[in-house]
Structures are given as C-alpha cells and as structure tokens.
Design an enzyme around this catalytic site. Sequence first.
Site, mmCIF file in Angstrom:
data_model
loop_
_atom_site.group_PDB
_atom_site.id
_atom_site.type_symbol
_atom_site.label_atom_id
_atom_site.label_comp_id
_atom_site.label_asym_id
_atom_site.label_seq_id
_atom_site.Cartn_x
_atom_site.Cartn_y
_atom_site.Cartn_z
ATOM 1 N N GLU A 1 38.153 20.162 108.892
ATOM 2 C CA GLU A 1 38.216 19.321 107.690
ATOM 3 C C GLU A 1 36.872 19.365 106.970
ATOM 4 O O GLU A 1 35.826 19.611 107.592
ATOM 5 C CB GLU A 1 38.539 17.877 108.108
ATOM 6 N N TYR B 1 44.659 9.483 118.719
ATOM 7 C CA TYR B 1 43.291 9.668 119.213
ATOM 8 C C TYR B 1 43.072 8.831 120.474
ATOM 9 O O TYR B 1 43.575 7.707 120.574
ATOM 10 C CB TYR B 1 42.275 9.243 118.138
ATOM 11 N N GLU C 1 46.766 16.129 114.911
ATOM 12 C CA GLU C 1 45.429 15.548 115.132
ATOM 13 C C GLU C 1 45.459 14.819 116.463
ATOM 14 O O GLU C 1 46.323 13.963 116.688
ATOM 15 C CB GLU C 1 45.030 14.565 114.031
ATOM 16 N N GLN D 1 37.933 17.905 116.111
ATOM 17 C CA GLN D 1 38.028 19.022 115.191
ATOM 18 C C GLN D 1 37.228 20.196 115.744
ATOM 19 O O GLN D 1 36.484 20.030 116.694
ATOM 20 C CB GLN D 1 37.535 18.610 113.815
ATOM 21 N N ASN E 1 48.973 13.720 104.266
ATOM 22 C CA ASN E 1 48.425 13.440 105.594
ATOM 23 C C ASN E 1 48.378 11.933 105.800
ATOM 24 O O ASN E 1 47.996 11.188 104.881
ATOM 25 C CB ASN E 1 46.995 14.007 105.667
ATOM 26 N N GLU E 2 48.746 11.492 106.984
ATOM 27 C CA GLU E 2 48.698 10.065 107.322
ATOM 28 C C GLU E 2 49.163 9.214 106.135
ATOM 29 O O GLU E 2 48.433 8.370 105.621
ATOM 30 C CB GLU E 2 47.295 9.651 107.801
HETATM 31 O O1 AHR Z 1 39.986 13.628 112.048
HETATM 32 C C1 AHR Z 1 39.395 12.608 111.310
HETATM 33 C C2 AHR Z 1 40.392 11.792 110.498
HETATM 34 O O2 AHR Z 1 41.240 11.109 111.359
HETATM 35 C C3 AHR Z 1 41.327 12.571 109.611
HETATM 36 O O3 AHR Z 1 40.773 12.889 108.387
HETATM 37 C C4 AHR Z 1 42.459 11.600 109.425
HETATM 38 O O4 AHR Z 1 43.687 12.252 109.179
HETATM 39 C C5 AHR Z 1 42.457 10.801 110.708
HETATM 40 O O5 AHR Z 1 42.534 9.451 110.475
#
Ligand code: AHR
Length: 510
Positions: free
Chosen positions: A44, A257, A314, A363, A191-192
């Site tokens: 990103e 995450y 992600e 990432q 995205n999201e």
């Molecule tokens: O990976 C960092 C961020 O986490 C991304 O930009 C977003 O899609 C997510 O919230």
Amino acid sequence: MIKKTILALSIAASGAAFAQVSVTIDAAKPGPVISKNIYGQFAEHLGTGIYEGMWVGTDSKIPNTKGWRNDVVGALKDMHVPLVRWPGGCFADEYHWRDGVGPRAQRPVKVNTNWGGVEESNAVGTHEFFDLAELLGAEVYVNGNLGTGSAQEMSEWVEYMTSDSKSTLAEMRRKNGRDKPWKVDYFAVGNEAWGCGGEMSPEHYTQLYKTTTAFLKAPPANRPKFIASGGNDSDTKWTDSLSKVKSNISGISFHYYTIPTGVWEKKGAATGFAEDQWISTMKNTLKMDDFIRKNTEVMDKNDPQKKIGFLVDEWGTWYDVEPGTNAGFLYQQNSLRDAVVAALNFNIFHAHADRVRMTNIAQMVNVLQAMILTDKDKMLLTPTYHAYKMYVPFQDATSLPLTISNNGAYSMGKTTVPQVSASAAKAKDGKIYVALVNTNPNKPVDVTVNLSGAKAGKLNGQVLTAAAMDAHNTFANPEAVKPAPFSATASGGKVVVKLPAKSVVVAAVE
Ligand code: AHR
C-alpha cells in the site's frame, strides 16, 4: 497402599508414551489444491512500504531496476511472491489512477490523508506497479476506488490496462510506454466498505458493487476476476449479502488482524513482551479458523457450487508502532512470534483451501507484519520472511487430510491453545511435505508423523526457532533468526519429530 503408589508412579512414568502427539497424514485422499495465491502480498502507499522500502527511483544510488531496488526485489523473488495487491487498503479509496500515469515530473502531488498526512508524489503509478509485478513474476491484484471514485473512473482504468484497441485510453497507455495490454488478474471494487471505504451497510455496498461491475468491461480473454469488499469478523452479514450476487464476482474479501491485547488503543509491543502477550497473540490469531468457518458456512448455503472464493486480502499482526516512528507509518519489528503466527495461519488457510484461494499479508515491506525491513541502503529479512520461504513447497500443492491425536494444550492463566498445529500436502515436485508448529514457548514436544498407507522413512527440511520469544533481526545482527536444517529418521517403524519450543518445521516426508 504401597503397591497402589508404585502402580500410580509407573503409569505416570510411562504416561509420556501414551500421550505422545501423533500426526497421521492420509496420502490416499487428496484434498483441494492450495492456491499459490494464499501466499500473496500487499503493498500500500503507506509509510515506507513502497517509497524507500521498494521504490527508490531510477536516479537513486541504491542499485535498482526501473526504480525498484534490486536487493529487495531479489529477496522477494527468492520467496516466490505469487501475487501483489496494490495500491491499498484505505489509500485505494482516495487514489485516482490518472494522477499516476504520464511523465513522473508532471504528476500531481497529493496528501496521503490516511497515512501520516505526508506528500504522495504519485511517482509510483500503474506502469511502475506493473514493472514491479513483472520483476517479481507475480500476478497482480489492483484495488479500485469506490469511495471517492466512480464507476466511470474504474471502468476507464480497466480499459486503460486491458484494452488492445486503438481507443484513446489504450493509445494513451501506449504513449506512456506500454504497447501491449497488461493482464490484470484481480480487480477489487473498494476496500473495507464498512469503514475507511465509506461506512456503508452490506446491502448498500452490495447494490453499488453490482452496479459498478456492470460497467467494468474488458476484452473477454483479458477480463480480471472481480472482488467484492467483505467483512472482518464472525459477523457474516457481509458474506451473506455478497455471496448471493450471481454475476461478476470471483471473490469476497475478508480482513482480520491479530492484536496481542485485542484492544486497538493499546495493542502491545512487537518486542519486549511478556508471555501473557505471547499466548494471547496465539489465541487471537487462531480465531482466523473460526471466522473462516462461520463465513464459508454461509457461502456454502448461497453458493454451493463454490464459484466464489473467500479471500483474506489483509491479515497479520498489528502492534503499537516502534517508539519514535511516525504513528501513521505502521512500522513495527518482527520477531519469532510473527513467524509462528504466520505458520499457524498458513495451516488454517490450507485447511480451507476449497474456499480460501488468496490471502495477502499486510504488508510486504516496512509496514505491519513485513517480510523485509529497510534502513536507507540496508535491508533485513524478518522471521516472517523465513516462514514464507519455508512454506514455498505448499504453493499449488495438493492438500492432504491429517489428524492430530493426543494434542497437548499450552496454557497460561485462563488462556489455552493447542500445542501443535500441522498441515500436509503433496507438492508439485511429487514429494509429501508436512508443516508442524509448536505454540508452546517453554516446552519442546515429540510428534510422531505417520503416513497412512505408506511408511515414513525420514523427514528432511528446516526448523525456525530461537532462544527468546521476541528474537528478531536487526541491521546490526540481521541473521539472529533464520532457519536451520532439520531432519528426523525412523526408528521402530515411525518417525518421531522433536519439535523445539516455539518453533516451525517444514519438511519433506521421505
Ligand atoms: O493495512 C493497513 C490498513 O488496514 C489498510 O489500509 C486498511 O484496509 C486496513 O484497515
């Protein structure tokens, strides 16, 4: 009384033999193929993930090819990066592709409002990204802008990239240096959408997705697979709504995450943590299995033919940023704990390979759970990098079912996780590989590996472990954590693997 005590003692002494963990691989019942894209990456426009970390520009003293640094690209090629997602993330929903084409000196400078408010030079745009993908030999996953863009802007970007006609947009691409159309393997619409992508409801986004993809035209032979932006936990509303879409959809994305504390405001440090945050990290990362299961159960109802994939585009660890760094850059160290987290997730993804056809760790360089950290002209490979490289034989391998019996528990306080995680597959080289993870940071474990229907002679591969839970590589000591050769031979007709505490083993069964 004395007799009873002796009996009890002798049972306890032989208890280890009864309780030995065993992994039995059923080589006669091949499962789905583990797509190589499960090992996909995410880059990103965020912090030094692209600028500095990978892109240094053609005039840099750091050796580069078309602006991409040779050391980083070489290391990424060595770990067989199969696919890269770009340009975001949250960044994608504010990215306008026309800003990133044409002479670099004339591109507009924007503000990266999501990530640190820094200037975005647009030096890396569509052509540069495809150069990177070509250097890596990777497939591409382009994320379109739904939030501040439009169906028109996205359809013109798709035309710019894929058209072989003499249209004005295709001619503009040629003028900008690319004659033949590129292959866009995947294209996502936003995205999201539930968060930074526009705070939408599943129903609102689903309608927008259908409307937008109706206008995303590409030559039939060069049509990207379209991806919808999905949910982020066990709430299956997003998956339910999107898996009812009948056309123009190849995948539903999912984000999760791993945060040691589970609290966004104080996530926990990347290094220097105590054992309570080791086990909570294991516990939290293993939730991935439940999230995938719950969401794919819904998909199985709405899409029984499994046309749509569940793409975890992600995932990874997210810690408090390193002290003294820009909070908007999400720069964190990466330790043995991260490698164990990666391996646990790989084993989960393999177990769901029928639906999970792509994942993208967040990432690739210098951001969150990165493969590589850079400091000016220096770079180091993280423990996560080594885990990815050890698992390369699983790319496009055929999964093999396995059972784990007598698995122990690793506990601390009220938190308990299974001690051993395992996965097996028949690789493209014809060999059977097994991956074993020991989540316990204190105790090694003996694991018997059986091949049903065949005899396992020995195991040959690599082990990744270290003395400390937070062992990590630094620019002063870049090889503190790295894989070592590993083997185990058969004795009495079985192979017993001595799996060290807090370790990952990947080995061929011979
Ligand atoms: O990976 C960092 C961020 O986490 C991304 O930009 C977003 O899609 C997510 O919230």
